[in-house]
Write a protein that holds these residues in place. Structure first.
Motif, short mmCIF file in Angstrom:
data_model
loop_
_atom_site.label_atom_id
_atom_site.label_comp_id
_atom_site.label_asym_id
_atom_site.label_seq_id
_atom_site.Cartn_x
_atom_site.Cartn_y
_atom_site.Cartn_z
N PRO A 41 20.84 70.07 -7.90
CA PRO A 41 21.48 70.08 -6.54
C PRO A 41 21.54 68.38 -5.39
N ARG A 42 20.29 67.94 -5.85
CA ARG A 42 20.18 66.81 -5.32
C ARG A 42 21.06 66.61 -5.48
N GLU A 43 22.22 66.25 -6.06
CA GLU A 43 23.84 65.29 -6.99
C GLU A 43 24.51 66.13 -6.45
N ALA A 44 23.83 67.41 -5.89
CA ALA A 44 26.12 67.76 -5.86
C ALA A 44 25.69 67.31 -3.90
N LEU A 45 24.79 67.61 -3.50
CA LEU A 45 24.61 67.15 -2.17
C LEU A 45 25.12 65.68 -2.39
N MET A 46 24.52 65.37 -3.14
CA MET A 46 25.35 63.30 -2.92
C MET A 46 26.44 62.88 -3.54
N LEU A 47 27.00 64.16 -4.22
CA LEU A 47 28.20 63.93 -4.58
C LEU A 47 29.57 64.42 -3.31
N ALA A 48 28.72 65.47 -2.31
CA ALA A 48 29.44 65.86 -1.30
C ALA A 48 29.77 64.53 0.01
N LEU A 49 28.50 63.84 -0.16
CA LEU A 49 28.36 63.31 0.67
C LEU A 49 29.69 61.65 0.05
N LEU A 50 29.08 61.04 -0.96
CA LEU A 50 29.84 59.93 -1.26
C LEU A 50 31.44 60.43 -1.03
N GLY A 51 31.98 61.49 -1.29
CA GLY A 51 33.90 61.75 -1.68
C GLY A 51 33.83 61.47 -0.14
N THR A 52 33.02 62.14 1.01
CA THR A 52 33.48 62.06 2.35
C THR A 52 33.51 60.73 3.12
N ILE A 53 32.48 59.56 2.06
CA ILE A 53 32.81 58.35 2.16
C ILE A 53 33.90 57.67 1.91
N GLY A 54 34.31 57.73 1.42
CA GLY A 54 35.46 57.72 0.27
C GLY A 54 36.72 57.91 0.83
N GLY A 55 36.18 59.21 1.46
CA GLY A 55 37.44 59.33 2.69
C GLY A 55 37.59 58.65 3.45
N ILE A 56 36.85 58.60 3.88
CA ILE A 56 37.48 57.33 4.91
C ILE A 56 36.56 55.19 5.28
N LEU A 57 36.68 55.33 4.06
CA LEU A 57 36.78 53.73 2.66
C LEU A 57 37.71 53.20 3.61
N PRO A 58 39.14 53.64 3.26
CA PRO A 58 40.10 52.42 3.01
C PRO A 58 40.44 51.89 4.96
N ASP A 59 39.58 53.06 5.78
CA ASP A 59 39.76 51.95 7.51
C ASP A 59 38.58 51.50 7.23
N ILE A 60 37.90 51.11 7.07
CA ILE A 60 36.84 50.12 7.44
C ILE A 60 37.70 49.11 7.59
N ASP A 61 38.97 48.50 7.25
CA ASP A 61 39.12 46.99 8.51
C ASP A 61 39.66 47.37 9.41
N LEU A 62 40.18 48.34 10.00
CA LEU A 62 40.19 48.21 11.57
C LEU A 62 38.60 48.15 12.47
N ALA B 236 46.81 59.88 9.38
CA ALA B 236 46.41 60.60 10.29
C ALA B 236 44.91 59.70 10.31
N ASN B 237 44.31 60.41 11.60
CA ASN B 237 42.95 60.29 12.50
C ASN B 237 41.91 59.95 11.82
N PHE B 238 40.96 59.79 12.08
CA PHE B 238 39.95 59.55 11.93
C PHE B 238 38.92 61.33 11.16
N SER B 239 39.26 62.02 12.25
CA SER B 239 39.55 63.53 12.05
C SER B 239 39.95 64.06 11.22
N THR B 240 40.68 64.02 10.57
CA THR B 240 41.24 64.56 9.56
C THR B 240 41.49 64.00 8.53
N HIS B 241 40.89 62.49 8.42
CA HIS B 241 40.47 62.30 7.28
C HIS B 241 39.18 62.47 6.54
N ILE B 242 38.40 62.88 7.66
CA ILE B 242 36.63 63.75 7.54
C ILE B 242 37.27 64.29 7.10
#
Length: 230
Positions: free
Chosen positions: A30-51, A2-8
């Protein structure tokens, strides 16, 4: 794959839905919920950090560098002048974004050790430890942060594996099996180093009893069931 757009996009959607669930059930503020959404999104692109020449790697290392720079600045704000704080922040950012980024890519290959379930566990441990020891979050919230990174990471691997199957032509591409794996058994030295790093990270994570008690509690799922539908 999958491409970057799909992953994120998929990671952001999944993390957003789960963070709303945690908020509505009363697990987070609410603040922690925003952090969870951000961290989940970051996790979704982490495996491609070695590109090395791809957006995910540059974005992730820039993000890590910015966070590290701010942490260093905030920890020294009472000891240094404004100009000195600017200098320390810029140096920290530069070190992580350029030399460390370069060295990292000298020893990693795409869809190698980083593209594995053990790497997902490692990043979960690192996130939980960072949230607890550096951000000062409670053990429960720290583990919840780590869980969202883990789920986003695994979602990335699953998407890549699904894209390895050509459903229209009923065939499996050659890349099938390279995304969703426990370890990269072909690169034993790198995989061993990854396992060792995971064990070390596990040694510094916060206590997880409250996290598992809540996650496995029948009361938690009764509340979810009661709040799920109108």
């Amino acid at each position: 794959m999958a491409n970057f757009s799909t992953h994120i996009t998929v990671a952001a959607a999944g993390a957003g839905l789960l963070s709303v669930l945690c908020l509505q059930v009363g697990l987070v503020e609410p603040r922690e919920a925003l952090m969870l959404a951000l961290l989940g999104t970051i996790g979704g692109i982490l495996p491609d950090i070695d590109l090395q020449h791809a957006y995910p790697s540059r974005i992730m290392f820039s993000l890590f560098a910015i966070i590290a720079a701010f942490m260093v600045v905030f920890s020294n704000q009472n000891n240094l002048s404004i100009v000195e704080l600017w200098g320390v922040g810029l140096i920290t950012f530069g070190l992580i974004r350029f030399p460390i980024w370069t060295v990292f890519h000298e020893y990693t290959t795409h869809r190698g050790s980083i593209h594995s379930l053990v790497a997902a566990v490692l990043f979960m441990f690192l996130t939980a430890a960072f949230a607890f020891h550096v951000m000062g979050e409670s053990p429960f919230i720290a583990w919840l942060f780590g869980l969202f990174v883990f789920l986003g990471f695994v979602l990335h691997l699953v998407l890549d594996e699904l894209y390895s199957v050509d459903f229209m032509n009923h065939r499996i591409k050659r890349s099938f099996g390279t995304a969703l794996k426990i370890l990269d058994w072909k690169k034993r030295e790198k995989s061993t180093a990854l396992v060792v790093a995971t064990i070390i990270a596990w040694a510094v994570v916060p206590d997880s009893h409250a996290f598992w008690d809540t996650l496995l509690s029948a009361d938690t799922y009764r509340i979810i069931g009661a709040r799920l539908l109108p």
